[in-house]
Design a protein around this motif. Structure first.
Motif, PDB file in Angstrom:
ATOM      1  N   ASN A  94       0.835  -1.200   0.000  1.00  0.00           N
ATOM      2  CA  ASN A  94       0.000   0.000   0.000  1.00  0.00           C
ATOM      3  C   ASN A  94       0.872   1.253   0.000  1.00  0.00           C
ATOM      4  O   ASN A  94       2.051   1.223   0.370  1.00  0.00           O
ATOM      5  CB  ASN A  94      -1.032  -0.015   1.139  1.00  0.00           C
ATOM      6  CG  ASN A  94      -0.446   0.296   2.498  1.00  0.00           C
ATOM      7  OD1 ASN A  94       0.285   1.283   2.677  1.00  0.00           O
ATOM      8  ND2 ASN A  94      -0.777  -0.518   3.488  1.00  0.00           N
ATOM      9  N   ALA A  95       0.286   2.353  -0.442  1.00  0.00           N
ATOM     10  CA  ALA A  95       1.035   3.579  -0.696  1.00  0.00           C
ATOM     11  C   ALA A  95       1.715   4.112   0.560  1.00  0.00           C
ATOM     12  O   ALA A  95       2.875   4.554   0.508  1.00  0.00           O
ATOM     13  CB  ALA A  95       0.105   4.637  -1.291  1.00  0.00           C
ATOM     14  N   ASP A  96       1.027   4.086   1.695  1.00  0.00           N
ATOM     15  CA  ASP A  96       1.611   4.631   2.922  1.00  0.00           C
ATOM     16  C   ASP A  96       2.847   3.851   3.347  1.00  0.00           C
ATOM     17  O   ASP A  96       3.859   4.438   3.753  1.00  0.00           O
ATOM     18  CB  ASP A  96       0.569   4.626   4.050  1.00  0.00           C
ATOM     19  CG  ASP A  96      -0.527   5.659   3.829  1.00  0.00           C
ATOM     20  OD1 ASP A  96      -0.302   6.601   3.042  1.00  0.00           O
ATOM     21  OD2 ASP A  96      -1.608   5.507   4.426  1.00  0.00           O
ATOM     22  N   ASP A  97       2.779   2.514   3.253  1.00  0.00           N
ATOM     23  CA  ASP A  97       3.922   1.703   3.647  1.00  0.00           C
ATOM     24  C   ASP A  97       5.079   1.867   2.672  1.00  0.00           C
ATOM     25  O   ASP A  97       6.253   1.886   3.082  1.00  0.00           O
ATOM     26  CB  ASP A  97       3.522   0.229   3.734  1.00  0.00           C
ATOM     27  CG  ASP A  97       2.666  -0.075   4.942  1.00  0.00           C
ATOM     28  OD1 ASP A  97       2.689   0.725   5.895  1.00  0.00           O
ATOM     29  OD2 ASP A  97       1.965  -1.106   4.944  1.00  0.00           O
ATOM     30  N   LEU A  98       4.766   1.992   1.393  1.00  0.00           N
ATOM     31  CA  LEU A  98       5.834   2.184   0.409  1.00  0.00           C
ATOM     32  C   LEU A  98       6.539   3.511   0.650  1.00  0.00           C
ATOM     33  O   LEU A  98       7.774   3.595   0.588  1.00  0.00           O
ATOM     34  CB  LEU A  98       5.251   2.140  -1.006  1.00  0.00           C
ATOM     35  CG  LEU A  98       6.265   2.260  -2.152  1.00  0.00           C
ATOM     36  CD1 LEU A  98       7.299   1.145  -2.091  1.00  0.00           C
ATOM     37  CD2 LEU A  98       5.540   2.256  -3.500  1.00  0.00           C
ATOM     38  N   ARG A 109       7.916  12.206  -3.238  1.00  0.00           N
ATOM     39  CA  ARG A 109       8.791  11.500  -4.182  1.00  0.00           C
ATOM     40  C   ARG A 109       8.198  10.146  -4.569  1.00  0.00           C
ATOM     41  O   ARG A 109       8.266   9.733  -5.732  1.00  0.00           O
ATOM     42  CB  ARG A 109      10.178  11.326  -3.572  1.00  0.00           C
ATOM     43  CG  ARG A 109      11.155  10.606  -4.500  1.00  0.00           C
ATOM     44  CD  ARG A 109      12.549  10.533  -3.908  1.00  0.00           C
ATOM     45  NE  ARG A 109      13.433   9.737  -4.746  1.00  0.00           N
ATOM     46  CZ  ARG A 109      14.691   9.453  -4.454  1.00  0.00           C
ATOM     47  NH1 ARG A 109      15.223   9.918  -3.325  1.00  0.00           N
ATOM     48  NH2 ARG A 109      15.418   8.709  -5.272  1.00  0.00           N
ATOM     49  N   MET A 110       7.630   9.451  -3.603  1.00  0.00           N
ATOM     50  CA  MET A 110       7.008   8.165  -3.890  1.00  0.00           C
ATOM     51  C   MET A 110       5.900   8.316  -4.921  1.00  0.00           C
ATOM     52  O   MET A 110       5.817   7.560  -5.896  1.00  0.00           O
ATOM     53  CB  MET A 110       6.461   7.550  -2.610  1.00  0.00           C
ATOM     54  CG  MET A 110       5.847   6.153  -2.779  1.00  0.00           C
ATOM     55  SD  MET A 110       4.113   6.150  -3.337  1.00  0.00           S
ATOM     56  CE  MET A 110       3.312   6.881  -1.917  1.00  0.00           C
ATOM     57  N   ASP A 174      -2.355  -9.256   2.644  1.00  0.00           N
ATOM     58  CA  ASP A 174      -1.116  -9.477   1.904  1.00  0.00           C
ATOM     59  C   ASP A 174      -0.238  -8.233   1.891  1.00  0.00           C
ATOM     60  O   ASP A 174       0.989  -8.328   1.990  1.00  0.00           O
ATOM     61  CB  ASP A 174      -1.434  -9.911   0.472  1.00  0.00           C
ATOM     62  CG  ASP A 174      -2.014 -11.324   0.410  1.00  0.00           C
ATOM     63  OD1 ASP A 174      -1.998 -12.012   1.445  1.00  0.00           O
ATOM     64  OD2 ASP A 174      -2.477 -11.722  -0.670  1.00  0.00           O
ATOM     65  N   ALA A 175      -0.856  -7.059   1.763  1.00  0.00           N
ATOM     66  CA  ALA A 175      -0.078  -5.823   1.750  1.00  0.00           C
ATOM     67  C   ALA A 175       0.621  -5.596   3.084  1.00  0.00           C
ATOM     68  O   ALA A 175       1.717  -5.025   3.133  1.00  0.00           O
ATOM     69  CB  ALA A 175      -0.986  -4.638   1.419  1.00  0.00           C
ATOM     70  N   GLU A 176       0.012  -6.045   4.173  1.00  0.00           N
ATOM     71  CA  GLU A 176       0.615  -5.840   5.487  1.00  0.00           C
ATOM     72  C   GLU A 176       1.872  -6.689   5.690  1.00  0.00           C
ATOM     73  O   GLU A 176       2.680  -6.402   6.580  1.00  0.00           O
ATOM     74  CB  GLU A 176      -0.401  -6.154   6.582  1.00  0.00           C
ATOM     75  CG  GLU A 176      -1.484  -5.092   6.701  1.00  0.00           C
ATOM     76  CD  GLU A 176      -2.458  -5.389   7.823  1.00  0.00           C
ATOM     77  OE1 GLU A 176      -2.755  -6.588   8.044  1.00  0.00           O
ATOM     78  OE2 GLU A 176      -2.907  -4.442   8.470  1.00  0.00           O
ATOM     79  N   LEU A 177       2.065  -7.703   4.863  1.00  0.00           N
ATOM     80  CA  LEU A 177       3.258  -8.535   5.008  1.00  0.00           C
ATOM     81  C   LEU A 177       4.526  -7.754   4.694  1.00  0.00           C
ATOM     82  O   LEU A 177       5.596  -8.067   5.216  1.00  0.00           O
ATOM     83  CB  LEU A 177       3.155  -9.765   4.102  1.00  0.00           C
ATOM     84  CG  LEU A 177       2.027 -10.742   4.439  1.00  0.00           C
ATOM     85  CD1 LEU A 177       2.052 -11.920   3.474  1.00  0.00           C
ATOM     86  CD2 LEU A 177       2.121 -11.221   5.887  1.00  0.00           C
ATOM     87  N   TYR A 178       4.419  -6.743   3.857  1.00  0.00           N
ATOM     88  CA  TYR A 178       5.572  -5.876   3.581  1.00  0.00           C
ATOM     89  C   TYR A 178       6.004  -5.161   4.856  1.00  0.00           C
ATOM     90  O   TYR A 178       7.188  -5.043   5.148  1.00  0.00           O
ATOM     91  CB  TYR A 178       5.189  -4.876   2.499  1.00  0.00           C
ATOM     92  CG  TYR A 178       6.252  -3.857   2.147  1.00  0.00           C
ATOM     93  CD1 TYR A 178       7.440  -4.230   1.527  1.00  0.00           C
ATOM     94  CD2 TYR A 178       6.054  -2.494   2.401  1.00  0.00           C
ATOM     95  CE1 TYR A 178       8.403  -3.288   1.182  1.00  0.00           C
ATOM     96  CE2 TYR A 178       7.005  -1.550   2.059  1.00  0.00           C
ATOM     97  CZ  TYR A 178       8.181  -1.956   1.447  1.00  0.00           C
ATOM     98  OH  TYR A 178       9.134  -1.023   1.113  1.00  0.00           O
TER      99      TYR A 178
END
Length: 310
Positions: A94-98, A109-110, A174-178
């Motif tokens: 997800n965008a916030d984690d990235l 920048r992201m 799945d996104a939280e696994l990052y």
């Protein structure tokens, strides 16, 4: 979060578990009822906050490389290549984690770089509903992005590269696994380790399923099943092999290879699921509001586990 990709083998997802380090599990063939309580310590399972990982250094904006896919070249920033690499390993982020973990908190920048990658057809962006009143932006590789990274030489040859969105119901988990990976990688690095590759449950279950299928009529032989589990850094629990959400393979300073199996538990897990995952030696992560449920279930079954915060 359990997903059954192989119905022929009694849901490996719930049964497959592994030790933190790559060591063969000790086989205790005595029935559980014959073991004395003194043999098994049962301290209260505890919920522990995990130190936030150190911010990773973001490559300078002027650091660039050209990656080729067949006859087409892509002139990319190193930070964009790192984004493609992370998406390939974790499928969805997800965008916030990235922004937080991939760009050191630099959301502007992201956004600029992901928009560029979308325009070039390398990643896909989607607004995913995660509750009745909340949605979040997520990213994944396109087929072109996956093909580019596969030929880039930036990932180990045995690292699976994923592309495409999964079901919305599963995307949030799945996104939280990052995010889980960032915390566990920090713990590994503090022990002197260096992450080599990651396997998601889908890939790990496929490998285990393949090896069990090759056994044919011997697939229910306990010794054969233990051998399959050990080959993949897992354990047999009650005759079955539970699979974690994420397996991290890493190299220690002495160049030995170790593995840690990580599970993101939620309040929706059934008691037997949680007990089997604890017995499998998984490292358990949980949100604060789910931790009390996880801790209570394990305590009721006199199981010892450290529940780490997400």
């Amino acid at each position: 979060m359990s997903r059954d990709f192989t119905p022929d083998f009694d849901d490996f997802r719930e049964a497959l578990g592994s030790p933190r380090e790559s060591s063969r599990p000790t086989r205790d063939t005595r029935p559980a009822t014959t073991r004395t309580r003194e043999e098994i310590p049962h301290p209260e399972p505890r919920f522990r906050n995990v130190r936030e990982p150190r911010p990773k250094e973001v490559p300078p904006k002027d650091s660039r490389a050209v990656l080729y896919d067949r006859y087409r070249g892509y002139d990319l920033r190193e930070s964009e290549i790192q984004t493609l690499t992370d998406l390939g390993k974790f499928r969805v982020i997800n965008a916030d984690d990235l922004a937080r973990h991939g760009y050191g908190g630099d959301k502007h920048r992201m956004m600029h770089e992901t928009e560029s990658l979308v325009r070039q057809g390398l990643i896909e962006e989607k607004q995913v509903e995660i509750s009745l009143s909340k949605s979040t932006r997520m990213y994944t590789l396109t087929k072109a992005g996956r093909r580019l990274m596969r030929g880039s030489g930036r990932l180990p040859d045995d690292q699976e590269i994923y592309s495409g969105f999964v079901k919305p119901r599963e995307a949030k988990h799945d996104a939280e696994l990052y995010r889980v990976f960032q915390k566990e990688e920090g713990r590994i690095e503090r022990r002197g380790g260096r992450v080599r590759r990651v396997l998601l449950d889908f890939e790990l279950k496929k490998k285990v399923n393949r090896d069990l299928t090759r056994l044919g009529p011997q697939k229910d032989d306990p010794d054969k099943k233990y051998d399959v589990a050990e080959r993949h850094g897992l354990r047999v629990v009650h005759g079955r092999i539970p699979v974690p959400d994420l397996q991290i393979e890493y190299e220690m300073p002495d160049q030995s290879i170790a593995r840690v199996n990580v599970e993101l538990t939620t309040g929706d897990y059934r008691p037997r699921q949680l007990a089997d995952k604890a017995r499998a030696g998984f490292t358990l992560y949980s949100h604060g509001d789910d931790a009390s449920h996880v801790r209570r279930v394990l305590s009721d079954r006199e199981l010892t586990a450290e529940i780490l915060s997400l």
